[in-house]
Design a protein around this motif. Structure first.
Motif, PDB file in Angstrom:
ATOM      1  N   UNK A 133       1.073  -1.418  -0.330  1.00  8.95           N
ATOM      2  CA  UNK A 133      -0.182  -0.062  -0.343  1.00  8.95           C
ATOM      3  C   UNK A 133       1.181   1.396   0.614  1.00  8.95           C
ATOM      4  N   UNK A 134       1.843   1.824   0.653  1.00 11.37           N
ATOM      5  CA  UNK A 134       2.707   2.487   0.665  1.00 11.37           C
ATOM      6  C   UNK A 134       3.426   2.814  -0.935  1.00 11.37           C
ATOM      7  N   UNK A 135       3.785   1.675  -1.687  1.00 13.34           N
ATOM      8  CA  UNK A 135       4.556   1.393  -3.040  1.00 13.34           C
ATOM      9  C   UNK A 135       3.191   2.564  -3.702  1.00 13.34           C
ATOM     10  N   UNK A 136       2.193   1.214  -3.724  1.00 11.58           N
ATOM     11  CA  UNK A 136       1.175   2.220  -4.684  1.00 11.58           C
ATOM     12  C   UNK A 136       0.405   3.501  -4.240  1.00 11.58           C
ATOM     13  N   UNK A 137       0.636   3.883  -2.774  1.00 13.99           N
ATOM     14  CA  UNK A 137       0.278   5.409  -2.822  1.00 13.99           C
ATOM     15  C   UNK A 137       1.497   6.368  -3.440  1.00 13.99           C
ATOM     16  N   UNK A 138       2.293   5.758  -3.177  1.00 11.48           N
ATOM     17  CA  UNK A 138       3.856   6.699  -3.074  1.00 11.48           C
ATOM     18  C   UNK A 138       3.980   7.077  -5.127  1.00 11.48           C
ATOM     19  N   UNK A 139       3.110   5.647  -5.957  1.00 10.21           N
ATOM     20  CA  UNK A 139       3.282   5.856  -6.817  1.00 10.21           C
ATOM     21  C   UNK A 139       2.250   6.931  -7.652  1.00 10.21           C
ATOM     22  N   UNK A 140       0.685   6.695  -6.928  1.00 13.47           N
ATOM     23  CA  UNK A 140      -0.054   7.263  -7.207  1.00 13.47           C
ATOM     24  C   UNK A 140       0.439   8.859  -6.498  1.00 13.47           C
ATOM     25  N   UNK A 160       1.511   7.019   2.194  1.00 10.47           N
ATOM     26  CA  UNK A 160       2.145   5.977   1.307  1.00 10.47           C
ATOM     27  C   UNK A 160       2.893   6.415   3.048  1.00 10.47           C
ATOM     28  N   UNK A 161       3.124   7.617   3.496  1.00 12.71           N
ATOM     29  CA  UNK A 161       4.292   7.905   4.113  1.00 12.71           C
ATOM     30  C   UNK A 161       3.714   6.190   5.595  1.00 12.71           C
ATOM     31  N   UNK A 162       2.375   7.520   6.526  1.00  7.45           N
ATOM     32  CA  UNK A 162       1.388   6.180   7.239  1.00  7.45           C
ATOM     33  C   UNK A 162       2.103   4.846   6.556  1.00  7.45           C
ATOM     34  N   UNK A 163       1.546   4.306   6.134  1.00  2.33           N
ATOM     35  CA  UNK A 163       2.026   3.038   5.636  1.00  2.33           C
ATOM     36  C   UNK A 163       3.527   2.133   5.627  1.00  2.33           C
ATOM     37  N   UNK A 173       9.387   5.739   3.724  1.00  5.16           N
ATOM     38  CA  UNK A 173       9.078   6.803   4.538  1.00  5.16           C
ATOM     39  C   UNK A 173       9.388   7.848   4.268  1.00  5.16           C
ATOM     40  N   UNK A 174      10.922   7.669   3.812  1.00  6.52           N
ATOM     41  CA  UNK A 174      11.789   8.916   3.704  1.00  6.52           C
ATOM     42  C   UNK A 174      11.980   9.300   2.305  1.00  6.52           C
ATOM     43  N   UNK A 175      11.289   8.242   0.850  1.00  6.76           N
ATOM     44  CA  UNK A 175      10.832   8.700  -0.222  1.00  6.76           C
ATOM     45  C   UNK A 175       9.219   9.441  -0.427  1.00  6.76           C
ATOM     46  N   UNK A 176       8.953   8.987   0.678  1.00  6.17           N
ATOM     47  CA  UNK A 176       7.076  10.143   0.827  1.00  6.17           C
ATOM     48  C   UNK A 176       7.980  11.095   1.220  1.00  6.17           C
ATOM     49  N   UNK A 177       8.442  11.219   2.394  1.00  2.21           N
ATOM     50  CA  UNK A 177       9.047  12.554   2.451  1.00  2.21           C
ATOM     51  C   UNK A 177       9.765  13.324   0.967  1.00  2.21           C
ATOM     52  N   UNK A 178      10.681  13.048   1.173  1.00  2.00           N
ATOM     53  CA  UNK A 178      11.491  13.781  -0.354  1.00  2.00           C
ATOM     54  C   UNK A 178      10.649  14.064  -1.563  1.00  2.00           C
ATOM     55  N   UNK A 179       9.676  13.240  -1.318  1.00  2.00           N
ATOM     56  CA  UNK A 179       8.812  13.652  -2.764  1.00  2.00           C
ATOM     57  C   UNK A 179       7.413  14.776  -2.436  1.00  2.00           C
ATOM     58  N   UNK A 180       7.414  15.133  -0.855  1.00  2.00           N
ATOM     59  CA  UNK A 180       6.048  15.472  -0.906  1.00  2.00           C
ATOM     60  C   UNK A 180       7.477  17.166  -1.030  1.00  2.00           C
ATOM     61  N   UNK A 181       8.390  16.972  -0.560  1.00  2.00           N
ATOM     62  CA  UNK A 181       9.485  17.940  -1.076  1.00  2.00           C
ATOM     63  C   UNK A 181       9.472  18.230  -2.515  1.00  2.00           C
ATOM     64  N   UNK A 182       8.990  17.615  -2.768  1.00  4.39           N
ATOM     65  CA  UNK A 182       9.435  18.092  -4.645  1.00  4.39           C
ATOM     66  C   UNK A 182       8.117  18.345  -4.869  1.00  4.39           C
ATOM     67  N   UNK A 183       7.250  18.460  -4.248  1.00  2.00           N
ATOM     68  CA  UNK A 183       6.248  19.413  -4.704  1.00  2.00           C
ATOM     69  C   UNK A 183       6.482  21.097  -4.818  1.00  2.00           C
ATOM     70  N   UNK A 184       7.334  20.957  -3.377  1.00  7.08           N
ATOM     71  CA  UNK A 184       7.575  22.443  -3.247  1.00  7.08           C
ATOM     72  C   UNK A 184       8.596  22.882  -4.369  1.00  7.08           C
ATOM     73  N   UNK A 185       9.110  21.800  -5.021  1.00  6.52           N
ATOM     74  CA  UNK A 185      10.511  22.146  -6.122  1.00  6.52           C
ATOM     75  C   UNK A 185       9.611  23.219  -7.053  1.00  6.52           C
ATOM     76  N   UNK A 186       8.172  22.246  -7.225  1.00  6.31           N
ATOM     77  CA  UNK A 186       7.727  22.115  -8.393  1.00  6.31           C
ATOM     78  C   UNK A 186       7.009  24.060  -8.504  1.00  6.31           C
ATOM     79  N   UNK A 187       6.687  24.239  -7.302  1.00  7.05           N
ATOM     80  CA  UNK A 187       6.483  25.961  -7.160  1.00  7.05           C
ATOM     81  C   UNK A 187       7.470  26.579  -6.270  1.00  7.05           C
ATOM     82  N   UNK A 188       8.122  26.318  -6.622  1.00  4.93           N
ATOM     83  CA  UNK A 188       9.239  27.435  -6.028  1.00  4.93           C
ATOM     84  C   UNK A 188       9.554  27.645  -4.580  1.00  4.93           C
ATOM     85  N   UNK A 189       8.931  26.284  -3.869  1.00  3.45           N
ATOM     86  CA  UNK A 189       9.480  27.222  -1.867  1.00  3.45           C
ATOM     87  C   UNK A 189      10.655  26.557  -1.869  1.00  3.45           C
TER      88      UNK A 189
END
Length: 315
Positions: A133-140, A160-163, A173-189
């Motif tokens: 579930x963690x891997x599928x939700x991370x991919x989604x 994904x982080x919770x799972x 879990x680290x990948x989920x956090x990192x990819x949440x950080x990537x969202x801020x890259x997309x918005x230049x924050x």
């Protein structure tokens, strides 16, 4: 039977065998053999056919077994987590050569199924399914981010982080956090980009996961105009690259070519356009032909013709 479902799906889509063959780049004869049950598809082939036919499920024997398990969650099919893993691997490879939008519908259908399983399977099977579930939700989450739906991406990365934490998978879990950080890259924050990436580095264990996070940290510092910190993070990423011997399955995109292209993004932000273009060109040249033309490479190609940017102030 799977081959009967394939034929019905093709007919429902109003396609002849020849027309379907042209869309998925398989021969008409091969598709005929699949429809008559003479041959069995790989998970990747099944996923590609599902996307081409507009199906909300993966056309595979594994998917049929999972559907049975979803209807009888207290009596899951043996190896249910392995079946989930095979389907996910096929969809990851397919997204790498097509587009996030094409793969999203079957992925969301599978996420619903895996969520049901995680809620209802016996305790002995639960952690393996929660890991999936963690891997599928991370991919989604990634697919939503790639299609511009950052709100839904944030939601799926949270799941994904919770799972991952429940399944005791610190690198996931680290990948989920990192990819949440990537969202801020997309918005230049740069603020949340840096703090989420640093959180990922505190969680990560494996050098491959730490490497990708460290490169993202370099991008965050470069975005903030912190030249010295960005250079130090790139140096640390280079040292981590020499330690990587194994890559977790959810980092299927990880290779030397990708890392060179990431370096190009940092160099461009630091006002070094010639070095950035050189790194991006080397990365693109190292991709597989089908992958090199994918939509996700567009942001890198733009650096090959970008005008020189003003150098950020040292910070």
């Amino acid at each position: 039977m799977w081959h009967e479902r394939l034929k019905l799906a093709r007919q429902a889509a109003g396609l002849s065998l020849r027309e379907l063959a042209a869309q998925v780049h398989y021969s008409r004869g091969y598709l005929h053999d699949l429809e008559t049950g003479r041959r069995t598809p790989t998970p990747e082939t099944a996923a590609r056919l599902g996307v081409a036919l507009g199906a909300d499920l993966v056309l595979s024997e594994e998917a049929e077994r999972l559907a049975w398990t979803a209807q009888h969650p207290s009596r899951p099919e043996p190896g249910v987590a392995d079946h989930l893993d095979m389907i996910l691997a096929g969809l990851r490879r397919l997204e790498d050569t097509t587009s996030a939008a094409a793969v999203l519908p079957p992925v969301l259908a599978q996420v619903d199924l895996v969520t049901t399983l995680a809620d209802e399977v016996p305790d002995r099977d639960r952690l393996a399914v929660v890991d999936q579930l963690g891997q599928w939700t991370q991919f989604a989450g990634w697919l939503h981010a790639a299609t511009g739906d950052l709100r839904r991406a944030t939601e799926f990365y949270g799941r994904a982080l919770s799972a991952a934490l429940e399944a005791n998978r610190p690198d996931l879990a680290a990948t989920a956090l990192s990819m949440r950080g990537h969202l801020s890259w997309q918005t230049k924050r740069p603020g949340p980009l840096l703090s989420l990436t640093e959180a990922a580095l505190r969680q990560a264990v494996g050098p491959a996961v730490r490497l990708v996070a460290m490169q993202q940290l370099a991008r965050g510092h470069a975005l903030a105009g912190q030249v010295a910190e960005a250079d130090r993070a790139m140096e640390r990423a280079d040292r981590l690259a020499d330690q990587v011997t194994e890559v977790p399955p959810w980092m299927y995109f990880h290779d030397r070519a990708y890392l060179e292209m990431q370096r190009g993004l940092v160099l461009a932000l630091l006002g070094r356009p010639e070095a950035a273009a050189e790194a991006v060109a080397a990365g693109l040249a190292g991709l597989e032909p089908g992958t090199a033309a994918s939509a996700w490479t567009d942001q890198y190609r733009e650096l090959l013709s970008a005008e020189p940017a003003d150098s950020p102030q040292t910070g």
